[in-house]
Design a protein around this motif. Structure first.
Motif, PDB file in Angstrom:
ATOM      1  N   GLN A  96       0.899   4.146  -2.878  1.00  0.00           N
ATOM      2  CA  GLN A  96       0.838   5.504  -2.474  1.00  0.00           C
ATOM      3  C   GLN A  96       1.737   6.643  -2.837  1.00  0.00           C
TER       4      GLN A  96
ATOM      5  N   ARG B 296       1.281   7.107  -6.525  1.00  0.00           N
ATOM      6  CA  ARG B 296       0.024   7.955  -6.702  1.00  0.00           C
ATOM      7  C   ARG B 296       0.709   9.363  -6.223  1.00  0.00           C
ATOM      8  N   TYR B 297       1.473   9.620  -5.123  1.00  0.00           N
ATOM      9  CA  TYR B 297       1.797  10.904  -4.845  1.00  0.00           C
ATOM     10  C   TYR B 297       2.736  11.288  -5.878  1.00  0.00           C
TER      11      TYR B 297
ATOM     12  N   LYS C  22       0.814  -1.092  -0.011  1.00  0.00           N
ATOM     13  CA  LYS C  22       0.068   0.119  -0.037  1.00  0.00           C
ATOM     14  C   LYS C  22       0.944   1.210   0.061  1.00  0.00           C
TER      15      LYS C  22
END
Length: 154
Positions: free
Chosen positions: A108, A111-112, A104
């Protein structure tokens, strides 16, 4: 007479299991001591490996003590085994949780970085649009100045 009777009465209590309350009180201090320290005072039970190695007289206090020690040893081994398997299971669960959390976290981070890249692109596009608008504004002003001068000459 009272002193002579006292030891024999104690032996009788240990020899008759139907007096379970009395037997429990006689054995419980030794059990309590073992639970606190992990060692029974005067413990020489290592000499008794199995029930076959027990003293010959099955009604004797030594025999009963040896059986209790053997039972406690088995219970301890079983308890330690259960604890070990429980800890191993919990370890596996935590390892799986760590793996999922790391996965995860990786998602993330991706995505960031995508959001950062989109924000930089949007900022660049905004700056480019402002430059184009300024250039267009200047060209329009120049056009109207030039067009205005042409109209005055006519």
């Amino acid at each position: 007479m009272f002193e002579e009777n006292s030891p024999s009465r104690h032996s009788t209590r240990l020899a008759h299991p139907e007096n379970s309350q009395e037997t429990n009180t006689a054995v419980s201090p030794a059990l309590g001591e073992q639970e606190k320290t992990g060692h029974v005072p005067g413990d020489d039970s290592e000499s008794f490996g199995s029930c076959g190695d027990l003293p010959a007289n099955p009604g004797s206090p030594r025999h009963r003590l040896a059986k209790l020690r053997l039972l406690m040893s088995r219970q301890k081994a079983e308890y330690e085994s259960k604890i070990a398997s429980s800890l191993e299971q919990r370890h596996r669960e935590l390892q799986a949780e760590i793996k999922a959390t790391r996965s995860k976290l990786g998602q993330q981070r991706k995505r960031y970085s995508l959001v950062e890249m989109k924000m930089r692109n949007a900022e660049r596009a905004k700056e480019d649009a402002e430059r184009r608008n300024e250039t267009l504004q200047k060209e329009m002003e120049e056009f109207f100045e030039t067009f205005g001068e042409i109209n005055r000459w006519k």
